[in-house]
Motif scaffolding. Structure first.
Motif, PDB file in Angstrom:
ATOM      1  N   THR A  93       0.736  -0.821  -0.162  1.00 12.23           N
ATOM      2  CA  THR A  93      -0.219  -0.104  -0.238  1.00 12.23           C
ATOM      3  C   THR A  93       1.077   1.083  -0.132  1.00 12.23           C
ATOM      4  OG1 THR A  93      -0.001  -0.003   2.354  1.00 12.23           O
ATOM      5  CG2 THR A  93      -1.761  -1.003   1.400  1.00 12.23           C
ATOM      6  N   ARG A 128      -4.955   8.492  -0.588  1.00  9.52           N
ATOM      7  CA  ARG A 128      -4.993   7.170  -1.196  1.00  9.52           C
ATOM      8  C   ARG A 128      -4.127   6.210  -0.066  1.00  9.52           C
ATOM      9  NH1 ARG A 128      -5.193   6.654  -6.999  1.00  9.52           N
ATOM     10  NH2 ARG A 128      -5.727   4.933  -7.206  1.00  9.52           N
ATOM     11  N   SER A 131      -4.350   2.270  -0.761  1.00  9.36           N
ATOM     12  CA  SER A 131      -4.259   1.347  -2.330  1.00  9.36           C
ATOM     13  C   SER A 131      -3.061   1.025  -2.357  1.00  9.36           C
ATOM     14  CB  SER A 131      -4.599   2.474  -2.547  1.00  9.36           C
ATOM     15  OG  SER A 131      -5.116   3.292  -2.355  1.00  9.36           O
ATOM     16  N   PRO A 132      -2.782  -0.139  -3.722  1.00  5.69           N
ATOM     17  CA  PRO A 132      -1.708  -0.788  -3.670  1.00  5.69           C
ATOM     18  C   PRO A 132      -1.064   0.454  -4.392  1.00  5.69           C
ATOM     19  CG  PRO A 132      -2.715  -2.175  -4.459  1.00  5.69           C
ATOM     20  CD  PRO A 132      -4.055  -1.106  -3.609  1.00  5.69           C
ATOM     21  N   LEU A 135      -0.995   0.804  -7.879  1.00  3.39           N
ATOM     22  CA  LEU A 135      -2.365   1.307  -8.846  1.00  3.39           C
ATOM     23  C   LEU A 135      -2.332   2.867  -9.060  1.00  3.39           C
ATOM     24  CD1 LEU A 135      -4.833  -0.215  -7.266  1.00  3.39           C
ATOM     25  CD2 LEU A 135      -3.602  -0.731  -9.667  1.00  3.39           C
ATOM     26  N   LEU A 136      -1.317   3.774  -8.724  1.00  2.00           N
ATOM     27  CA  LEU A 136      -1.232   4.863  -9.062  1.00  2.00           C
ATOM     28  C   LEU A 136      -1.077   5.066 -10.196  1.00  2.00           C
ATOM     29  CD1 LEU A 136      -0.096   6.231  -5.197  1.00  2.00           C
ATOM     30  CD2 LEU A 136      -2.131   5.646  -5.816  1.00  2.00           C
TER      31      LEU A 136
END
Ligand code: ATP
Length: 235
Positions: A93, A128, A131-132, A135-136
């Motif tokens: 993340t 974010r 989030s992994p 994925l950004l």
């Protein structure tokens, strides 16, 4: 000077990629090294931070000799590289990626405070955080790479082409963030092919075939005909 580099030379076998360069960066200042593809910019940063062992030269941070230290020890001493391509760990993340940068930062309280500061500086990372990292977007990943560097509480950061692969609007945001890093009192050494970065520089140098061919206050370098011709497309 916070960061002082003298006579830095990096060789790969018989190829001399960096040929005896001198660089100075003061705390809170941005020094941009402009150079074309293959000029030796990445090799210079790798030599400064200890990812490659320089064939010659010295690197000092705040008067302390770091020459030839491996990169993890240089990072512990306060000299941190934000590498080309960002090196985000895709499955981790955002927050875990940030904590990777804090491994040398031993106090949990201090780590927490620095994390809060990074989230204030880059609100998109706070949004974010779960989030992994993979994925950004490219620009967000660059912010994440900056944040990860800040987590180590550095005295100097080395930025390897942060604008690479980004849309113009993102380039502006990323470069704006670089000023925010310097405003924390950190010495910033940034290498770029993108001459837009000169607009942000306090000092600037131009690298060609492993050598610095020009250097000084950014305003003077921007006006030099060699820069306008080679990088700004002005004949
Ligand atoms: P780029 O913008 O493409 O990253 P650069 O200015 O950062 O370019 P370097 O990547 O430092 O330039 O490369 C300088 C020279 O050293 C080039 O001729 C390159 O081919 C060579 N080089 C870079 N890394 C290595 C390596 N690991 N082994 C051998 N040669 C290398």
């Amino acid at each position: 000077m916070m960061l002082r580099v003298r006579g830095l030379t990096v060789r790969y076998g018989r190829l001399t990629a960096v040929d005896g360069i001198d660089l100075d960066v003061a705390a809170g200042r941005i020094h941009v090294v402009l150079g074309a593809n293959g000029a030796g910019k990445s090799s210079a940063l790798r030599g400064v931070c200890g990812r490659v062992r320089p064939a010659a030269g010295t690197v000092e941070l705040g008067g302390r000799d770091l020459t030839g230290r491996p990169a993890w020890r240089a990072a512990r001493a306060g000299l941190v590289l934000v590498p080309e391509g960002r090196e985000i760990v895709a499955p981790l993340t955002v927050e875990e990626n940030l904590l990777v940068g804090a491994y040398a930062n031993r106090s949990a309280g201090h780590r927490r405070r620095t994390l809060d500061e990074v989230y204030t500086m880059f609100p998109v990372l706070a949004q974010r955080r779960g989030s992994p990292g993979g994925l950004l977007s490219g620009g967000e990943q660059q912010m994440l790479a900056f944040g990860r560097a800040l987590m180590a509480d550095p005295a100097a950061v080395l930025l390897d082409e942060p604008s690479m692969g980004l849309a113009p609007v993102m380039v502006e945001r990323v470069l704006g963030a670089v000023r925010g890093i310097a405003d924390r009192g950190i010495a910033v050494l940034m290498v770029e092919q993108n001459a837009t970065a000169l607009g942000l520089a306090d000092e600037a140098s131009v690298m060609e075939r492993g050598k610095l061919v020009l250097g000084g206050p950014a305003a003077d370098v921007v006006d030099d005909p060699r820069v306008t011709q080679a990088f700004l497309g002005v004949a």
